[in-house]
Structure formats: C-alpha cells, structure tokens
Design an enzyme around this catalytic site. Structure first.
Site, PDB file in Angstrom:
ATOM      1  N   MET A  44       3.699  -3.418   6.397  1.00 10.83           N
ATOM      2  CA  MET A  44       3.361  -4.623   6.305  1.00 10.83           C
ATOM      3  C   MET A  44       3.225  -4.961   4.836  1.00 10.83           C
ATOM      4  O   MET A  44       2.032  -5.292   3.866  1.00 10.83           O
ATOM      5  CB  MET A  44       1.965  -4.266   7.340  1.00 10.83           C
ATOM      6  CG  MET A  44       1.723  -3.714   8.716  1.00 10.83           C
ATOM      7  SD  MET A  44       0.251  -4.636   9.649  1.00 10.83           S
ATOM      8  CE  MET A  44      -0.423  -2.934   8.498  1.00 10.83           C
ATOM      9  N   HIS A  95       4.011   1.342  -1.557  1.00 13.48           N
ATOM     10  CA  HIS A  95       3.784   2.374  -2.618  1.00 13.48           C
ATOM     11  C   HIS A  95       4.541   3.179  -2.500  1.00 13.48           C
ATOM     12  O   HIS A  95       5.078   3.151  -1.418  1.00 13.48           O
ATOM     13  CB  HIS A  95       2.003   2.975  -2.301  1.00 13.48           C
ATOM     14  CG  HIS A  95       2.103   2.889  -1.081  1.00 13.48           C
ATOM     15  ND1 HIS A  95       2.679   4.144   0.053  1.00 13.48           N
ATOM     16  CD2 HIS A  95       1.541   2.976   0.646  1.00 13.48           C
ATOM     17  CE1 HIS A  95       2.042   4.022   1.064  1.00 13.48           C
ATOM     18  NE2 HIS A  95       1.283   3.136   0.955  1.00 13.48           N
ATOM     19  N   HIS A 106       6.009   4.772   0.919  1.00 16.24           N
ATOM     20  CA  HIS A 106       6.971   3.269   1.661  1.00 16.24           C
ATOM     21  C   HIS A 106       8.545   3.537   0.879  1.00 16.24           C
ATOM     22  O   HIS A 106       9.658   3.838   1.640  1.00 16.24           O
ATOM     23  CB  HIS A 106       6.749   1.513   1.948  1.00 16.24           C
ATOM     24  CG  HIS A 106       5.177   1.611   2.074  1.00 16.24           C
ATOM     25  ND1 HIS A 106       4.528   1.318   1.495  1.00 16.24           N
ATOM     26  CD2 HIS A 106       5.630   1.490   3.561  1.00 16.24           C
ATOM     27  CE1 HIS A 106       3.105   0.788   2.456  1.00 16.24           C
ATOM     28  NE2 HIS A 106       4.493   1.173   3.675  1.00 16.24           N
ATOM     29  N   GLY A 109       6.018   7.195   8.734  1.00 12.13           N
ATOM     30  CA  GLY A 109       5.084   8.284   7.599  1.00 12.13           C
ATOM     31  C   GLY A 109       4.487   9.113   8.864  1.00 12.13           C
ATOM     32  O   GLY A 109       3.659   8.307   9.290  1.00 12.13           O
ATOM     33  N   GLU A 110       3.686   9.876   8.712  1.00 12.79           N
ATOM     34  CA  GLU A 110       3.299  10.957   9.692  1.00 12.79           C
ATOM     35  C   GLU A 110       1.688  10.858   9.448  1.00 12.79           C
ATOM     36  O   GLU A 110       0.571  11.056   9.587  1.00 12.79           O
ATOM     37  CB  GLU A 110       3.633  12.322   9.030  1.00 12.79           C
ATOM     38  CG  GLU A 110       4.690  12.838   9.928  1.00 12.79           C
ATOM     39  CD  GLU A 110       5.208  14.675   9.773  1.00 12.79           C
ATOM     40  OE1 GLU A 110       4.669  15.032   8.458  1.00 12.79           O
ATOM     41  OE2 GLU A 110       5.836  14.748  10.543  1.00 12.79           O
ATOM     42  N   ASP A 166      -0.258   8.061   9.681  1.00  9.93           N
ATOM     43  CA  ASP A 166      -0.597   7.408  10.825  1.00  9.93           C
ATOM     44  C   ASP A 166       0.522   8.180  12.532  1.00  9.93           C
ATOM     45  O   ASP A 166       1.190   7.851  12.947  1.00  9.93           O
ATOM     46  CB  ASP A 166       0.259   6.279  10.701  1.00  9.93           C
ATOM     47  CG  ASP A 166      -0.423   5.511   9.338  1.00  9.93           C
ATOM     48  OD1 ASP A 166      -1.709   5.002   9.636  1.00  9.93           O
ATOM     49  OD2 ASP A 166       0.542   4.814   8.586  1.00  9.93           O
ATOM     50  N   GLN A 220       0.409   6.481  15.669  1.00 13.42           N
ATOM     51  CA  GLN A 220       0.944   5.932  15.769  1.00 13.42           C
ATOM     52  C   GLN A 220       1.769   6.289  16.267  1.00 13.42           C
ATOM     53  O   GLN A 220       2.956   5.749  16.687  1.00 13.42           O
ATOM     54  CB  GLN A 220       0.814   4.829  14.331  1.00 13.42           C
ATOM     55  CG  GLN A 220       2.862   3.873  14.250  1.00 13.42           C
ATOM     56  CD  GLN A 220       2.049   2.861  12.932  1.00 13.42           C
ATOM     57  OE1 GLN A 220       1.313   1.796  12.625  1.00 13.42           O
ATOM     58  NE2 GLN A 220       3.016   3.093  11.637  1.00 13.42           N
ATOM     59  N   SER A 234      -1.392   1.431   1.238  1.00 12.95           N
ATOM     60  CA  SER A 234      -1.475   0.400   0.356  1.00 12.95           C
ATOM     61  C   SER A 234      -2.966   0.034   0.088  1.00 12.95           C
ATOM     62  O   SER A 234      -3.394  -0.994  -0.331  1.00 12.95           O
ATOM     63  CB  SER A 234      -1.200  -0.852   2.150  1.00 12.95           C
ATOM     64  OG  SER A 234       0.593  -0.611   1.835  1.00 12.95           O
TER      65      SER A 234
HETATM   66  O1  PAF Z   1       2.446   1.266   9.733  1.00 12.08           O
HETATM   67  C1  PAF Z   1       2.483   0.098   9.418  1.00 12.08           C
HETATM   68  O2  PAF Z   1       1.935  -0.188   8.556  1.00 12.08           O
HETATM   69  C2  PAF Z   1       2.679  -0.677  10.580  1.00 12.08           C
HETATM   70  O3  PAF Z   1       1.029  -0.631  11.864  1.00 12.08           O
HETATM   71  C3  PAF Z   1       3.808  -0.961  11.056  1.00 12.08           C
HETATM   72  C4  PAF Z   1       4.604  -0.033  11.462  1.00 12.08           C
HETATM   73  C5  PAF Z   1       4.614  -1.029  10.006  1.00 12.08           C
HETATM   74  C6  PAF Z   1       3.920  -2.274  12.236  1.00 12.08           C
HETATM   75  O4  PAF Z   1       2.921  -3.278  11.958  1.00 12.08           O
END
Ligand code: PAF
Length: 281
Positions: free
Chosen positions: A30, A34, A37, A150-151, A153, A156, A189
């Site tokens: 998104m 940093h 990423h 990334g772990e 999240d 997710q 972020s």
């Molecule tokens: O982790 C994120 O930045 C967001 O959830 C993703 C995976 C880019 C989906 O918008």
C-alpha cells in the site's frame, strides 16, 4: 523501471514477461515503503527474473474512514526506493481502475474457515474481506510465480495461504521475517505518523514480546497472557487493544505450549494503531 496504472497495460507487460520465459516475483504493497518492504523486494530480485510491485491503498480493507484518509502516500519516493532495489515494474492504479462501484460498496464474500473470527478480524470487521478481494485481483492480473509477504501481518499471511489453497492460485507464497528498527520496533508505514518520543514508547511493545518468550518457558499460557497485557497497559503512551497467544496455524487460542505458538498484539500509540507478533517455538 516502468510505472503503470492501467490494468490492461499491466497485462500486456506480464504477457511479454511470460512469453520470454521470465520468472515473476510480486510484492503487493500500500506504498509508504520502508526497509521492511524493500527487504521483500530484494528477496524477490534475488529469486526471480523480474520483480513487480503494486502500490495501492486499498479502500475496501479499511473499516475506519479516518485511517484511510490518514494513510501516508508518496508515490515518487516509493518509486525511487523501488528503482534502487531492482524492481522492474510498478503497478499503481486508482480505485476506479481496479473496482466497479458495486465492488467498492459491497463486502467481498470469502469463507475464512474461522481465521477471520479472532484478533484483527474481531477488531477490524470486513478488513480481511477487503484484503482477499484486492490480493486475489492482483494475483489474477500479475500472475506471478512467487509472491512475498511480511510476517508482521501474521494473520493476513495465514489468510493469504488459505486463499491460495482455496482459489487454486499456482503461486508460491514466500513468508518473510519481520524487519525491525534497532530499537526493536517492527517496521510499519504507520510508524511515519509517530513522533520520536512515541517511537521510543512504541519500541516497548517488542521488548515485552521478546521478554515474554523467555517467560513462556516457566509459566502458564494464561499467566503469560495476563502479564503481557499488564506490562503494556502500564506503559506510558500505549493502549492495548488485544494480546492473544494463539496456535500459529489455526490462530485459535493456544491450549498447550506443545502447539506451534504465536503471540499477537495490537496496541495504540497515540492514535496510531500498531501490530506486532512473536513466535514461542
Ligand atoms: O499488507 C498490506 O500492505 C496490504 O494488506 C496488502 C497485502 C498490500 C493488500 O492491500
């Protein structure tokens, strides 16, 4: 490095990569990039012929409109960092390039098999529906061989693995370790919105998590749960939303230390919501 916003142009580029026999690595982001990423991008660059990064602040995964409004955006700076890291293609669409009005307004349906009923899912209703909606769309458009997440999240990532299995994507998901500041603060972020003083306060979150790993050798799950919450609740500038010790596969509350265990936390520092996690075994 090309920057593209039109999904049809993206498809042409991807077709060309595929026809040339190139392996494609993909990192959905998104923006507000940093070092966390950039580590994902570097992993992809070292393992694939081409690396594609999407930069898209996905409105459908925000349950709080204020949070969406305040989300940091700086495509020029992101592009500079991506170019330097060796990315070949940036996909940076607008919501109207990606979604029909109906898709923007209706909750995306997905059977999470219970993974959405805990932690982030409890406190951010609809959040993971939006994540699966956008990541499945991006996977279809980019059609990568590997995708990097990334772990930090943790929930997710578990949901992305489930989505790939259930939707039969032929994509390898590469789990990448949390990247931290020297202070221990997990890179995010959202850290951009913290003052220096708040960054110091927020670094206490990881200290408590690391300390909890040592403590977990000697005390019960319930005792550890209570202790971590107490420590964070008493820390200046922090407000705990949840701390859960969960089974790292099912994400349900941990019953025994013999299970794979993860401690996941969400804490407010001022009005900035931060998440972090630690593995116990
Ligand atoms: O982790 C994120 O930045 C967001 O959830 C993703 C995976 C880019 C989906 O918008």
């Amino acid at each position: 490095m090309k920057i593209i916003s039109d999904p049809r142009r993206l498809s042409v580029e991807i077709d060309n990569f595929r026809k040339s026999g190139f392996s494609i690595g993909f990192i959905p982001t998104m923006g507000a990039l940093h070092r966390g990423h950039i580590t994902l991008v570097e992993n992809s660059v070292s393992q694939n012929d081409v690396t594609v990064v999407s930069v898209f602040v996905n409105p459908t995964q925000f349950n709080n409109p204020e949070d969406l409004k305040k989300y940091p955006r700086d495509l020029d700076k992101d592009a500079e960092m991506l170019q330097e890291a060796g990315c070949q293609l940036v996909f940076a669409p607008e919501p109207a390039d990606i979604y029909t009005p109906a898709e923007m307004n209706e909750r995306f349906d997905f059977d999470f098999e219970g993974l959405d009923k805990v932690m982030e899912g409890m406190f951010r209703p609809g959040h993971f529906n939006g994540v699966v909606q956008i990541v499945s769309k991006l996977f279809t458009l980019v059609n990568p061989h590997k995708a990097y997440f990334g772990e930090k999240d943790f929930q997710q990532l578990a949901i992305i693995h489930l989505m790939v299995r259930k939707m039969n994507f032929d994509i390898e998901i590469v789990d990448c370790a949390i990247v931290r500041e020297k202070s221990g603060l997990a890179m995010s972020s959202r850290n951009e919105r913290l003052s220096n003083g708040q960054k110091l306060q927020a670094s206490y979150i990881s200290s408590v998590l690391f300390e909890s790993v040592a403590l977990s050798k000697n005390i019960s799950i319930q005792e550890l749960q209570r202790l971590v919450v107490e420590k964070l609740a008493n820390a200046p500038g922090l407000r705990v939303e949840y701390f859960e010790i969960a089974n790292a596969v099912t994400l349900q509350t941990l019953k025994s230390w013999d299970e794979p265990a993860v401690g996941c936390v969400a804490v407010f520092c001022g009005d900035v919501r931060l998440i972090d996690n630690v593995r116990y075994n």
